[in-house]
Design an enzyme around this catalytic site. Structure first.
Site, PDB file in Angstrom:
ATOM      1  N   GLN A 249      16.906   9.862 -25.601  1.00  0.00           N
ATOM      2  CA  GLN A 249      15.984   9.236 -24.652  1.00  0.00           C
ATOM      3  C   GLN A 249      14.526   9.449 -25.037  1.00  0.00           C
ATOM      4  OE1 GLN A 249      16.884   7.196 -21.906  1.00  0.00           O
ATOM      5  NE2 GLN A 249      18.697   7.281 -23.196  1.00  0.00           N
ATOM      6  N   HIS A 252      12.342   6.724 -26.777  1.00  0.00           N
ATOM      7  CA  HIS A 252      11.696   5.615 -26.077  1.00  0.00           C
ATOM      8  C   HIS A 252      10.208   5.557 -26.362  1.00  0.00           C
ATOM      9  CE1 HIS A 252      14.258   3.212 -23.408  1.00  0.00           C
ATOM     10  NE2 HIS A 252      15.034   4.265 -23.301  1.00  0.00           N
ATOM     11  N   GLU A 317      13.710  10.472 -13.715  1.00  0.00           N
ATOM     12  CA  GLU A 317      14.287   9.125 -13.719  1.00  0.00           C
ATOM     13  C   GLU A 317      15.787   9.183 -14.007  1.00  0.00           C
ATOM     14  OE1 GLU A 317      13.673   4.913 -16.164  1.00  0.00           O
ATOM     15  OE2 GLU A 317      12.910   6.788 -16.999  1.00  0.00           O
ATOM     16  N   HIS A 318      16.165   9.824 -15.098  1.00  0.00           N
ATOM     17  CA  HIS A 318      17.576   9.989 -15.469  1.00  0.00           C
ATOM     18  C   HIS A 318      17.945  11.464 -15.379  1.00  0.00           C
ATOM     19  CE1 HIS A 318      16.059   6.588 -18.046  1.00  0.00           C
ATOM     20  NE2 HIS A 318      17.086   5.986 -17.471  1.00  0.00           N
ATOM     21  N   ASP A 351      21.777   2.729 -19.516  1.00  0.00           N
ATOM     22  CA  ASP A 351      20.729   1.863 -20.050  1.00  0.00           C
ATOM     23  C   ASP A 351      21.273   0.504 -20.468  1.00  0.00           C
ATOM     24  OD1 ASP A 351      18.640   3.597 -19.732  1.00  0.00           O
ATOM     25  OD2 ASP A 351      18.606   4.286 -21.806  1.00  0.00           O
ATOM     26  N   HIS A 411      -1.846  -8.542  26.022  1.00  0.00           N
ATOM     27  CA  HIS A 411      -0.438  -8.269  25.755  1.00  0.00           C
ATOM     28  C   HIS A 411       0.322  -8.102  27.078  1.00  0.00           C
ATOM     29  CE1 HIS A 411      -1.787  -7.515  21.687  1.00  0.00           C
ATOM     30  NE2 HIS A 411      -0.567  -7.167  21.280  1.00  0.00           N
TER      31      HIS A 411
END
Length: 436
Positions: A249, A252, A317-318, A351, A411
């Site tokens: 990962q 990336h 995230e993961h 992914d 109102h």
């Protein structure tokens, strides 16, 4: 006690780079004011592609599909089937509602698909064709009527595999456009591109900043940052597996955090050795190695409770869990984008192919949101209906008094009018509801 075997040299930034913001603001303004002409100018400048129309025609799209090998088509079909199946199952859990909350008062909600969605598929460093499944397919399953896509050219040519994936996912319009100009064209619209209501999909820092600045004009899926991965592991796995999953990962980008939390010092040291070894043979070591040097961490904990607390603090995230009892973390953790439970699965499955969506929260956003899913493409809109005179007068009496508590006389008069019209007798301000 929590100890760092390796600490990150650089902390993640949750703020935008002012220079990036300034550049993106200028580019957005160019497209907003210049339309198709500005899109063409920027496409030539940044992507090296000059076309009369950046929308691909049916012949060009079919050529991209026909260019797939038999195995590539089989693999794409398999991946899209998994994404479609899971999104369809999710959609079935999202139900419309209607309930009579008291005699004569009916409340409800409808889940309405967003009409026009624009999906961005990155294709600069890596042509991320999987993003076509995650955005286009999910929007289509939600019922969105018009789903358009933009992806940049790859090395000056149409990114044919991305186009094929977009087409097979049933995109309604496909554009060969990248970067800020793509986001602006979809969000603002041009003479040839009708604007969308929502933008989805990942991208680089400029694309992410463009989406952030467009938010409000259109909806967006997530505020996305660099890819993050967290591995939670114990002695039931070895350093090679942990190192492979961290570096897999980290490739990336050079700013992608990769973190190990473990209660085994032996595994921590073994992972360090394996990372050094793998970086000597990994083709993307120049990226993954820098990410590991700058953002990599190894955190050693004494207890499972400490491991959960650290994982929730990081809110990655993961999160890949390779422990004796992965369900412990499934049941205890609350802050994560997606969990990958057990050594048999891994983040790359999510992914690319397993079926869950890979567009996930970063930069600790997992504290307050999940990732992209079919529900993000739906608007849950409420409605109300009053069926009887008695119910209108009863609600009106309560409503009048509550409005006056806030000083909203107009109102209150809306409520009082219903009390006078539909009550059993002439009931004015402040009349006890029990008297109706």
């Amino acid at each position: 006690m929590i100890r760092h075997i390796k600490s990150a040299r650089i902390s993640q930034s949750k703020t935008s780079d002012p220079a990036v913001t300034k550049t993106v603001e200028s580019l957005l303004r160019e497209v907003r004011e210049g339309g198709d002409a500005a899109v063409r100018t920027l496409s030539i400048k940044f992507d090296g592609l000059d076309r009369d129309s950046y929308r691909l025609d049916d012949k060009e799209i079919q050529a991209c599909i026909n260019g797939l090998s038999k195995q590539e088509r089989t693999d794409l079909d398999f991946a899209q089937k998994q994404v479609r199946n899971f999104a369809s199952a999710q959609r079935q859990t999202i139900l419309d509602l209607e309930i009579e909350t008291m005699p004569g008062v009916v409340l409800g909600h409808r889940n309405i698909p967003i009409a026009n969605v624009g999906c961005y598929v990155p294709g600069g460093k890596y042509p991320l064709l999987a993003s076509a499944h995650m955005t286009v397919l999910t929007a289509k399953v939600a019922g969105c009527k018009r789903v358009i896509t933009c992806a940049p050219p790859f090395k000056g040519e149409i990114a044919s595999k991305i186009v094929a994936a977009q087409a097979l996912a049933a995109a309604d319009e496909i554009y060969v456009l990248g970067g800020v100009q793509a986001i602006a064209a979809m969000g603002y619209g041009t003479e040839s591109i009708a604007p969308v209501d929502m933008l989805a999909g990942p991208g680089n820092a400029y694309v992410a900043e463009a989406k952030r600045l467009m938010f409000g004009k259109v909806g967006i899926d997530l505020f996305a940052g660099p890819t993050e991965t967290l591995v939670i592991a114990d002695e039931t796995v070895d350093g090679e597996m942990v190192a492979t999953d961290l570096l897999g990962q980290a490739e990336h980008g050079v700013n992608s955090p990769a973190v190990l939390i473990t209660n085994s010092e032996g595994l921590a040291r073994d992972t360090q050795r394996e990372i050094e070894r793998i970086l000597t043979i990994l083709p993307t070591a120049d990226i993954a190695g820098k990410a590991w040097d700058d953002y990599g961490e190894i955190i050693l904990c004494d207890t499972l409770e400490e491991m959960v607390a650290e994982a929730d603090r990081i809110a990655s995230e993961h999160v890949q869990v390779m422990t004796r009892d992965p369900d412990y973390f499934l049941n205890k953790m609350t802050n994560y984008g997606a969990l990958f439970l057990g050594a048999r699965t891994n983040v790359s499955f999510g992914d690319k192919v397993i079926g869950t969506n890979h567009t996930l929260p970063t930069l600790k956003a997992a504290r307050y949101t999940g990732g992209l899913w079919v529900g993000k493409f739906l608007k849950t809109c409420t409605y109300q209906r009053v069926l009887t005179d008695e119910a209108s007068a009863k609600i009106g009496a309560y409503g009048s008094r509550l409005c006056l508590m806030e000083g909203f006389v107009g109102h209150a008069e809306q409520a009082n009018l219903r009390v006078r019209r539909y009550g059993k007798r002439n009931v004015g301000y402040g009349m006890p509801v029990e008297a109706i």
